[in-house]
Scaffold this active site. Sequence first.
Site, short mmCIF file in Angstrom:
data_model
loop_
_atom_site.label_atom_id
_atom_site.label_comp_id
_atom_site.label_asym_id
_atom_site.label_seq_id
_atom_site.Cartn_x
_atom_site.Cartn_y
_atom_site.Cartn_z
N HIS A 88 124.76 47.57 67.62
CA HIS A 88 124.02 46.77 68.56
C HIS A 88 124.48 46.72 70.14
CE1 HIS A 88 121.35 42.58 68.64
NE2 HIS A 88 120.80 43.26 69.26
N HIS A 131 126.75 45.42 64.21
CA HIS A 131 127.22 44.99 65.39
C HIS A 131 127.65 45.15 66.96
CE1 HIS A 131 126.65 40.54 63.40
NE2 HIS A 131 128.36 41.13 62.50
N HIS A 134 128.51 46.47 57.88
CA HIS A 134 128.34 45.05 58.44
C HIS A 134 128.66 44.82 59.84
CE1 HIS A 134 127.32 40.48 59.00
NE2 HIS A 134 128.57 40.65 59.85
N GLU A 135 129.86 45.55 59.97
CA GLU A 135 130.70 45.43 61.43
C GLU A 135 130.08 46.39 62.35
OE1 GLU A 135 131.94 42.36 62.86
OE2 GLU A 135 132.64 41.24 60.64
#
Length: 601
Positions: free
Chosen positions: A399, A396, A392-393
């Site tokens: 991105h 980020h 998940h991180e």
Amino acid sequence: MGDNKKTKQRSEIPQEYKWKIEAMYQDEANWDRDSESALKMAEDFKELSGKLGESADVLLQAFEKRDEIWLLTEKIYVYARMKRDEDNRISRYQAMCDKSNALIAKIAANTSFFTPELLAVSEEKIREFLGENEKLQKYTFVVDELFRLKAHVLTQQEEHILAQFSELTSATNDIFSMINNADIKFGTIRDEDGDEVEVTHGRYIGLMESPDRRVRKEAFEHMYAAYEKQKNTLATTYNYNTKADVVTARIRKYESSIKSALAGDNIPLSVYDNLIDIVNKNLPIMYRYVEIRKRMLNLDELHMYDMYTPLVEMPKEDIPYEKALEIIREALVPMGEDYLRRMNHGFASGWVDVYENEGKTSGAYSFGTYDSMPYILLNYNGRLKDVFTVIHEMGHSMHSNYTREFQPYVYGGHSIFTAEVASTVNESLLMKHLLTHAENDEIKKYILNLYIEAFRTTLFRQTMFAEFEKMTHEAVEQGEVLTAQWLSEEYGKLNQKYFGENVVYDSEIKMEWARIPHFYNAFYVYKYATGFSAAAALSDRILNEGKQAQEDYIAFLKSGESDYPINLLKLAGVDMSKTEPIEKAMQTFASLVDQLDKLVK
């Protein structure tokens, strides 16, 4: 390291599991010098006051100087915050954080003339400037945004005053963070092996997943007993945090605090309301899942502390961090070679701070500045859930990695609305990878339950939080005071609505509102739910449509804040202004519950 039951000191963590934050400041004396430089730059910036309408060249100079000031200021703040997060007990970094917050307030005050002065110039003239200077054209979307929000910009003097108060209006968040991360203690319990273990933020979910019901119950009671002792302080803190939102919205001439919060991303209120409405209409599916959970656990009564434990017993496997990275690499193969190359570089070059230590901020995040690594804070504890946190991180941070390469600083960030998609697509791909490679029905049941739990904890739980935030802000807008009693009673009722009649409502759950950090960043959590819905659709597209879907998605990752979030997501292939993505997500949830039910009958 997941087997260690005593929290380590930071000095005991091997260097290869710590982020390379020293890449930002090899010598902290430079942090002090940069703080002085940023303030000096902001003071010099005031010399442009009254001149923005003179020419295209002056306006370009102002935009570029403003970018330069905030780029340096962000570096100052991010470094101080990340050093404090390593160990919240260290007074030096507490002081640096306080100093950086004060610096931000001063710089905001010194630069506050910019927006109202620019808006005082006719839009026609500013548009002419954009046409005259090619370098100025990159600020076209910024100008579009400023004039869109013109009605909510105050006079120069008023903006200056409001900027000076920013340090005070953020105080409630800092107070909560100090209580939650530095002061509050949850005591110790005996785990399923009879060993004494400290209950911490980082260990709590792991304890709630224990197959031993006594462990779950004691961890649950210890957690909420600690918050109960602080309930009046925490209620007062949250009450004033909410009041600050309401007052700020009124000062800026918004109809409500929620409309103020949504305005920045140009999100229609209907997107927020539709989410709550569709989730509420589908609560019977949640009730059905709760009934299956009760049946599979063979319980006469299902309590809130029974909601996290896996329904299928799996081998006790402590997943080493290195093994987690292997699983993640396999799951993200559909993202393509370039994505994998960048990600592997990040894991190898100091992006990630892996393990919990005494005083470390709980939870996980991706952080950094435009010209730093996209750092990741974890509290990795060797569970499969932790593998999901890592992926998940990393979503980020990837991105950020793409955006910072392909966008200028002014568009180098992300709205939370788009950021949560980038992280949750990764989670969705991991879940589907694990389901596809399930070796037998027992493992398939385990993974199905994990996927269902992802829906419960993200789409349903975050929508419940979003509904609670709407309630609290509307109450304050109507003159209510958010007392501990009011907050606990209203939260308890909401929790009961979302879980239905098959759950026994232990009184402790009414205090859950007191431990949610995101409530101090109002109207944030709904984006987790919308992001989850978008990610479900996009991960299906990436898996089923191949290279074109992959390229569309990478184009989205590169886009930063160069357009409104809903438009940016259309690049990737999903339209969040419609109800279809949320409705499809609910259909997927219903299908998963059906599959689980068939396997356990």
